[in-house]
Motif scaffolding. Structure first.
Motif, mmCIF file in Angstrom:
data_model
loop_
_atom_site.group_PDB
_atom_site.id
_atom_site.type_symbol
_atom_site.label_atom_id
_atom_site.label_comp_id
_atom_site.label_asym_id
_atom_site.label_seq_id
_atom_site.Cartn_x
_atom_site.Cartn_y
_atom_site.Cartn_z
ATOM 1 N N MET A 1 0.846 -1.179 0.000
ATOM 2 C CA MET A 1 0.000 0.000 0.000
ATOM 3 C C MET A 1 0.885 1.234 0.000
ATOM 4 S SD MET A 1 -2.883 1.067 2.825
ATOM 5 C CE MET A 1 -4.273 0.357 1.988
ATOM 6 N N LYS A 2 0.409 2.290 -0.647
ATOM 7 C CA LYS A 2 1.115 3.562 -0.707
ATOM 8 C C LYS A 2 0.330 4.622 0.065
ATOM 9 C CE LYS A 2 4.475 2.429 -3.486
ATOM 10 N NZ LYS A 2 5.879 2.572 -3.095
ATOM 11 N N VAL A 3 1.007 5.679 0.502
ATOM 12 C CA VAL A 3 0.354 6.740 1.272
ATOM 13 C C VAL A 3 -0.815 7.338 0.489
ATOM 14 C CG1 VAL A 3 0.662 9.033 2.288
ATOM 15 C CG2 VAL A 3 2.392 7.267 2.650
ATOM 16 N N PRO A 8 -9.785 7.216 5.130
ATOM 17 C CA PRO A 8 -10.158 7.379 6.538
ATOM 18 C C PRO A 8 -10.698 6.076 7.126
ATOM 19 C CG PRO A 8 -11.080 9.154 5.213
ATOM 20 C CD PRO A 8 -10.502 8.147 4.262
ATOM 21 N N ARG A 9 -10.360 5.838 8.386
ATOM 22 C CA ARG A 9 -10.852 4.689 9.158
ATOM 23 C C ARG A 9 -10.555 3.360 8.480
ATOM 24 N NH1 ARG A 9 -13.902 8.506 8.622
ATOM 25 N NH2 ARG A 9 -14.679 9.886 10.188
ATOM 26 N N SER A 10 -9.311 3.211 7.982
ATOM 27 C CA SER A 10 -8.920 1.966 7.327
ATOM 28 C C SER A 10 -7.607 1.467 7.920
ATOM 29 C CB SER A 10 -8.776 2.167 5.823
ATOM 30 O OG SER A 10 -7.723 3.077 5.547
ATOM 31 N N ASN A 11 -7.351 0.181 7.747
ATOM 32 C CA ASN A 11 -6.088 -0.397 8.175
ATOM 33 C C ASN A 11 -5.018 -0.051 7.154
ATOM 34 O OD1 ASN A 11 -7.221 -1.543 10.447
ATOM 35 N ND2 ASN A 11 -7.801 -3.389 9.363
ATOM 36 N N ALA A 12 -3.763 -0.034 7.587
ATOM 37 C CA ALA A 12 -2.680 0.364 6.700
ATOM 38 C C ALA A 12 -1.412 -0.429 7.001
ATOM 39 C CB ALA A 12 -2.407 1.855 6.857
ATOM 40 N N ASP A 68 8.789 0.454 8.351
ATOM 41 C CA ASP A 68 7.700 -0.408 7.912
ATOM 42 C C ASP A 68 6.609 -0.360 8.967
ATOM 43 O OD1 ASP A 68 9.006 -1.378 5.575
ATOM 44 O OD2 ASP A 68 10.119 -2.835 6.782
ATOM 45 N N ILE A 69 5.386 -0.054 8.539
ATOM 46 C CA ILE A 69 4.217 -0.043 9.419
ATOM 47 C C ILE A 69 3.378 -1.266 9.068
ATOM 48 C CG2 ILE A 69 2.150 1.229 10.142
ATOM 49 C CD1 ILE A 69 4.733 2.752 10.702
ATOM 50 N N THR A 70 3.078 -2.077 10.062
ATOM 51 C CA THR A 70 2.236 -3.255 9.871
ATOM 52 C C THR A 70 0.986 -3.101 10.726
ATOM 53 O OG1 THR A 70 4.230 -4.591 9.578
ATOM 54 C CG2 THR A 70 2.168 -5.781 9.973
ATOM 55 N N ASP A 71 -0.174 -3.270 10.115
ATOM 56 C CA ASP A 71 -1.460 -3.169 10.814
ATOM 57 C C ASP A 71 -1.669 -1.814 11.486
ATOM 58 O OD1 ASP A 71 -2.261 -5.738 10.056
ATOM 59 O OD2 ASP A 71 -1.251 -6.648 11.771
ATOM 60 N N GLY A 72 -1.231 -0.746 10.824
ATOM 61 C CA GLY A 72 -1.511 0.593 11.311
ATOM 62 C C GLY A 72 -2.977 0.927 11.063
ATOM 63 N N TYR A 73 -3.358 2.144 11.441
ATOM 64 C CA TYR A 73 -4.752 2.555 11.291
ATOM 65 C C TYR A 73 -4.806 4.025 10.909
ATOM 66 C CZ TYR A 73 -9.696 3.185 12.271
ATOM 67 O OH TYR A 73 -11.034 3.462 12.145
ATOM 68 N N VAL A 74 -5.710 4.376 10.006
ATOM 69 C CA VAL A 74 -5.904 5.768 9.615
ATOM 70 C C VAL A 74 -7.104 6.300 10.390
ATOM 71 C CG1 VAL A 74 -6.326 7.387 7.743
ATOM 72 C CG2 VAL A 74 -4.961 5.321 7.325
#
Length: 124
Positions: A1-3, A8-12, A68-74
């Protein structure tokens, strides 16, 4: 995934470069517990976003680091998108490189409509 693909309100799960670090602020939660929070501008070639880091995570990154971000959240804070680690997210320094960050496409500068929470009154 890219920035640039973040919603909004999604996993990243993505790799970003830290552009700059904001000032660390001390805050008190509703339960009275004290915490520190700082916003970091992070991004890749498609865009940038503010990432809020809390407590011990603040000192783990510096400007110029690629992480590296794993299972982040917006999340959405006062109409502005923010990347966070949330409850389950993880962050670690990456061996990947990001040469250019597109700071012109800063997703945190765009206003996001917040959904109303709770129950409205029904009229019959």
């Amino acid at each position: 995934m890219k920035v640039g693909d973040l919603k909004p309100r999604s996993n990243a799960t993505l790799t970003v470069k830290v552009v700059s670090a904001g000032e660390t602020k001390n805050v008190t939660n509703r339960d009275g517990s004290a915490h520190s929070v700082a916003d970091f501008l992070v991004g890749d070639e498609t865009g940038s976003i503010l990432m809020s880091l809390w407590d011990d995570n603040i000192g783990k990154v510096n400007a110029g680091d690629v992480i590296d971000i794993t299972d982040g959240y917006v999340s959405v804070v006062r109409g502005s998108m923010r990347l966070t680690l949330g409850r389950n997210g993880k962050m670690q320094k990456s061996d990947k490189t990001i040469d250019n960050v597109n700071a012109q496409n800063n997703l945190s500068n765009k206003t996001v409509q917040e959904e109303r929470r709770g129950f409205g009154r029904r009229r019959y």
